[in-house]
Design an enzyme around this catalytic site. Structure first.
Site: not given
Length: 185
Positions: A14-15
């Site tokens: 993810g981020c």
């Protein structure tokens, strides 16, 4: 930390602000660099990555001492601090740039990644199937400077408070023995 013994792990969960914040807090981790890998465009920029058209994932390069923390321990922390069953998405962050991926640098890392996924699956740790890709690392591009050490410089920002803080809390509960002393609450 001695520079001679250091190894590299590259993970995407993810981020990269989230994964960077988690892995920076671990004993044996010397440095974490946010960046991009797994795509087709050379020297991509954040504005290109966010379109989802370059094929890159937001990833982190972890420089660590395997005598203090093993690659398998890094993988166990990786799987515990993001959702490896969510295809091209982590929470509200959507797109191939937010996919779950392990970018291995050698056959040992590949085998360990596959072994950990098999163990998690056999033990029914997750309700849904793990969709984490296991891919050989090609080129890792460092993200722009303003993405580096993001959480530590912006911890009061709302994204950090609502998305990253719960991951760090989970880390401190499950992996308390792996956290650098200065990061214990």
């Amino acid at each position: 930390m001695e520079g001679n013994n250091l190894e590299v792990a590259v993970l995407a969960g993810g981020c990269f602000w989230c994964t960077e914040a988690v892995f920076q807090r671990l004993e044996g981790v010397d440095k974490v660099i946010s960046g991009y890998t797994g795509g087709t465009v050379k020297n991509p920029a954040y504005r290109e990555i966010t379109t989802g058209t370059t094929g890159h994932a937001e990833a982190i390069e972890i420089i660590y001492n395997p005598e203090i923390i093993s690659y398998k321990e890094l993988l166990n922390i990786f799987f515990a601090t993001h959702d490896p069953t969510s295809l091209n998405r982590q929470g509200n962050d959507q797109g191939t740039q937010y996919r779950s991926a392990i970018f291995y640098t050698n056959n040992e890392q590949k085998q360990l990644a596959e072994q950990v996924i098999e163990e998690l699956t056999a033990n029914n740790v997750f309700e849904d199937a793990i969709v984490t890709e296991v891919t050989e690392l090609d080129t890792f591009y460092n993200a722009e400077e303003y993405h580096q050490d993001y959480y530590n410089q912006n911890s009061r920002q709302s994204y950090c408070e609502f998305v990253i803080n719960p991951k760090l809390n989970k880390l401190s509960i499950i992996f308390q023995d792996k956290i650098k002393k200065e990061n214990l609450k």
